[in-house]
Design a protein around this motif. Sequence first.
Motif, PDB file in Angstrom:
ATOM      1  N   GLN A 164       8.343 -18.091  -2.853  1.00 19.53           N
ATOM      2  CA  GLN A 164       9.749 -17.960  -3.175  1.00 19.53           C
ATOM      3  C   GLN A 164      10.589 -17.711  -1.933  1.00 19.53           C
ATOM      4  OE1 GLN A 164      10.580 -14.952  -6.061  1.00 19.53           O
ATOM      5  NE2 GLN A 164      12.746 -15.239  -5.951  1.00 19.53           N
ATOM      6  N   PRO A 165      11.617 -18.559  -1.710  1.00 24.17           N
ATOM      7  CA  PRO A 165      12.563 -18.253  -0.651  1.00 24.17           C
ATOM      8  C   PRO A 165      13.496 -17.160  -1.156  1.00 24.17           C
ATOM      9  CG  PRO A 165      13.284 -20.190  -1.823  1.00 24.17           C
ATOM     10  CD  PRO A 165      11.958 -19.776  -2.421  1.00 24.17           C
ATOM     11  N   LYS A 166      14.517 -16.836  -0.406  1.00 25.09           N
ATOM     12  CA  LYS A 166      15.449 -15.800  -0.816  1.00 25.09           C
ATOM     13  C   LYS A 166      16.090 -16.122  -2.164  1.00 25.09           C
ATOM     14  CE  LYS A 166      16.560 -14.389   3.850  1.00 25.09           C
ATOM     15  NZ  LYS A 166      17.576 -14.330   4.879  1.00 25.09           N
ATOM     16  N   LYS A 167      16.328 -17.382  -2.449  1.00 25.92           N
ATOM     17  CA  LYS A 167      16.935 -17.800  -3.711  1.00 25.92           C
ATOM     18  C   LYS A 167      16.682 -19.285  -3.902  1.00 25.92           C
ATOM     19  CE  LYS A 167      21.300 -18.779  -1.437  1.00 25.92           C
ATOM     20  NZ  LYS A 167      22.729 -18.716  -1.493  1.00 25.92           N
ATOM     21  N   GLY A 168      17.020 -19.792  -5.043  1.00 24.95           N
ATOM     22  CA  GLY A 168      17.037 -21.240  -5.220  1.00 24.95           C
ATOM     23  C   GLY A 168      15.903 -21.828  -5.991  1.00 24.95           C
ATOM     24  N   ILE A 169      14.940 -22.420  -5.316  1.00 22.36           N
ATOM     25  CA  ILE A 169      13.867 -23.166  -5.959  1.00 22.36           C
ATOM     26  C   ILE A 169      12.529 -22.506  -5.642  1.00 22.36           C
ATOM     27  CG2 ILE A 169      12.684 -25.382  -6.077  1.00 22.36           C
ATOM     28  CD1 ILE A 169      15.357 -26.692  -5.468  1.00 22.36           C
ATOM     29  N   LEU A 170      11.786 -22.187  -6.673  1.00 23.46           N
ATOM     30  CA  LEU A 170      10.450 -21.623  -6.521  1.00 23.46           C
ATOM     31  C   LEU A 170       9.452 -22.773  -6.419  1.00 23.46           C
ATOM     32  CD1 LEU A 170      10.762 -19.054  -9.426  1.00 23.46           C
ATOM     33  CD2 LEU A 170      11.090 -18.602  -7.004  1.00 23.46           C
ATOM     34  N   VAL A 171       8.481 -22.638  -5.555  1.00 21.24           N
ATOM     35  CA  VAL A 171       7.457 -23.665  -5.384  1.00 21.24           C
ATOM     36  C   VAL A 171       6.102 -22.986  -5.466  1.00 21.24           C
ATOM     37  CG1 VAL A 171       6.552 -25.490  -3.894  1.00 21.24           C
ATOM     38  CG2 VAL A 171       9.001 -24.991  -3.883  1.00 21.24           C
ATOM     39  N   THR A 172       5.267 -23.426  -6.408  1.00 15.03           N
ATOM     40  CA  THR A 172       3.941 -22.833  -6.506  1.00 15.03           C
ATOM     41  C   THR A 172       3.106 -23.240  -5.297  1.00 15.03           C
ATOM     42  OG1 THR A 172       2.971 -24.673  -7.742  1.00 15.03           O
ATOM     43  CG2 THR A 172       4.000 -22.902  -9.044  1.00 15.03           C
ATOM     44  N   ASP A 173       2.061 -22.479  -5.039  1.00 17.54           N
ATOM     45  CA  ASP A 173       1.173 -22.793  -3.923  1.00 17.54           C
ATOM     46  C   ASP A 173       0.548 -24.176  -4.086  1.00 17.54           C
ATOM     47  OD1 ASP A 173       1.732 -20.335  -2.796  1.00 17.54           O
ATOM     48  OD2 ASP A 173      -0.075 -19.370  -3.570  1.00 17.54           O
TER      49      ASP A 173
END
Length: 118
Positions: free
Chosen positions: A6-15
Amino acid sequence: MTQATQPKKGILVTDTAMQHLRQLRAQQSADLCLRVGVRGGGCSGMSYTMDFDSADNIRDDDEVFAYEDGFRIIVDPKSLLYIYGMQLDYSTALIGGGFQFSNPNASQTCGCGKSFGV
């Protein structure tokens, strides 16, 4: 579902998704960013778009999310309204495999998982 980066906000990307994205990027060029967006169309009214793009094409109004190892995702401001908070995952399943979008802003999704309505 796998752990999300997870970046600070926005789009979550799984491993799992991030590993696959890095493999795809390595096949093309190491300095590419992933541009994610939406467009009209699809079964439910809007569909997701994803493609690699050069960092030279980042516009002043684009939102840029930085992940580990310098991987960046670019989203235009109009698309960000629809996909902010979305999680991107990747499945290796023979049926229904590929990138999976989990969008908290979608009021409806279609069976293919590639389009949504708001």
